[in-house]
Design an enzyme around this catalytic site. Structure first.
Site, PDB file in Angstrom:
ATOM      1  N   LYS A  50       8.103  -2.579   5.451  1.00  0.00           N
ATOM      2  CA  LYS A  50       7.998  -2.888   4.020  1.00  0.00           C
ATOM      3  C   LYS A  50       9.380  -2.972   3.383  1.00  0.00           C
ATOM      4  O   LYS A  50       9.637  -3.829   2.540  1.00  0.00           O
ATOM      5  CB  LYS A  50       7.129  -1.822   3.324  1.00  0.00           C
ATOM      6  CG  LYS A  50       5.643  -1.981   3.657  1.00  0.00           C
ATOM      7  CD  LYS A  50       4.799  -0.753   3.314  1.00  0.00           C
ATOM      8  CE  LYS A  50       3.378  -0.947   3.869  1.00  0.00           C
ATOM      9  NZ  LYS A  50       2.530   0.235   3.727  1.00  0.00           N
ATOM     10  N   GLN A  94       2.294   5.917   1.286  1.00  0.00           N
ATOM     11  CA  GLN A  94       1.805   5.548   2.614  1.00  0.00           C
ATOM     12  C   GLN A  94       0.721   6.530   3.076  1.00  0.00           C
ATOM     13  O   GLN A  94       0.927   7.741   3.033  1.00  0.00           O
ATOM     14  CB  GLN A  94       2.979   5.511   3.610  1.00  0.00           C
ATOM     15  CG  GLN A  94       2.627   4.990   4.984  1.00  0.00           C
ATOM     16  CD  GLN A  94       2.209   3.517   4.988  1.00  0.00           C
ATOM     17  OE1 GLN A  94       2.720   2.709   4.237  1.00  0.00           O
ATOM     18  NE2 GLN A  94       1.253   3.192   5.840  1.00  0.00           N
ATOM     19  N   ASP A 117      -1.127  -1.185  -4.109  1.00  0.00           N
ATOM     20  CA  ASP A 117      -2.141  -1.164  -3.044  1.00  0.00           C
ATOM     21  C   ASP A 117      -3.532  -1.519  -3.590  1.00  0.00           C
ATOM     22  O   ASP A 117      -4.442  -1.804  -2.817  1.00  0.00           O
ATOM     23  CB  ASP A 117      -2.243   0.245  -2.437  1.00  0.00           C
ATOM     24  CG  ASP A 117      -1.315   0.464  -1.253  1.00  0.00           C
ATOM     25  OD1 ASP A 117      -1.162  -0.471  -0.447  1.00  0.00           O
ATOM     26  OD2 ASP A 117      -0.774   1.571  -1.131  1.00  0.00           O
TER      27      ASP A 117
END
Ligand code: GUN
Length: 280
Positions: A50, A94, A117
């Protein structure tokens, strides 16, 4: 055979190029904060990827690598601080988190406007009613891969194997928005092979290596493999037995080189979107 394999790298590059172009043209400052707790090796790989993507498209990335024994309160405080930092546009925690931390609590702490997300209940609800700012990265990436084949989704039978909040459930919703007839299968499903065989579009998100074989696939199906399984020899392997089904399918995504790259590309797009909605 080549035309059967959906090129995730090409499509991901296109998405990232568009993001990069928009950032450059408008001279935007966009920043993504990524939080990783503990030292899960897979998570480390994802977070590094990322950061690399951010660099490629011109997004600033901030990494917060916290030790395994970080308390829930410490993590919530960090999220709160990033929520209130006007320079931070996107916040990504994460997953998975260590067992002593309540994942839902952390997700709900993220400002819905910075939730790149699209895991926050507000964003999940917005997706449900079809009025959203962000789509979750992996399902959105899968939809782009399906659309890239030129197939008409409306009226088709779509089967999603897996019902996670991250992939299965939102994936089913996005297919439904495109007027597919959607079935969600999971570990308790009876006659799984028969149901999979009805799929014009089959999405595998179970986390079991080579789970889908040719006896579970309809002739001419489009198969999207979300699996990212690490085999004992360290090789990456999907949920679909690629070589077994290849003759039967019309299109299939490879692992690696398929869904994973699109997940990352959509994250860049969502971070740009976040910076835009925060301006308004
Ligand atoms: N872990 C596995 N997939 C994801 C994802 O898409 N987002 C986050 N935050 N964690 C993950």
């Amino acid at each position: 055979m080549e035309q059967k394999i959906i090129n995730g790298a090409e499509l991901a590059k296109k998405v990232k190029d568009e993001v990069k172009q928009e950032i450059e043209t408008n001279n935007l400052n966009v920043c993504l904060a990524v939080i990783i707790v503990g030292d899960n090796p897979a998570s480390r790989v994802y977070v590094n990827s990322k950061k690399k993507d951010c660099q490629e498209v011109g997004i600033e990335s901030l990494e917060y690598a916290l030790p395994e024994n970080t308390t829930q309160e410490e993590l919530l405080n960090l999220v709160d601080r990033l929520n209130n930092d006007p320079n931070v546009n996107g916040i990504l925690v994460q997953l998975p988190l260590p067992k002593h931390i309540d994942e839902n609590m952390v997700i709900e702490k993220i400002s819905p406007l910075k939730d790149v997300d699209a895991f926050h209940a507000i964003n999940v609800g917005k997706i449900m009613i079809g009025d959203y700012d962000f789509l979750p990265c992996t399902p959105a990436g899968c939809m782009e891969l399906i659309k890239s084949t030129g197939v008409e989704i409306s009226g088709k039978n779509a089967v999603v194997v897996g019902r996670s909040n991250i992939v299965g459930k939102p994936m089913a919703m996005l297919l439904l928005h495109e007027n597919a007839t959607v079935t969600i299968c999971h570990s308790k499903t009876k006659n799984l092979p028969e149901i999979c065989k009805t799929a014009d579009i089959l999405v595998a998100a179970v986390g079991i290596p080579n789970f889908i074989n040719k006896d579970m696939v309809k002739e001419g199906a489009i198969v999207i493999d979300v699996g990212m399984n690490r085999l004992p020899d360290k090789k990456l392997c999907g949920d679909v037995d690629f070589n077994d089904v290849l003759d039967k399918v019309s299109k299939i995504t490879p692992v690696p080189g398929g869904v994973g790259l699109m997940t990352r590309a959509i994250l860049m797009k969502n971070t740009l979107t976040a910076s835009k909605i925060q301006k308004n």
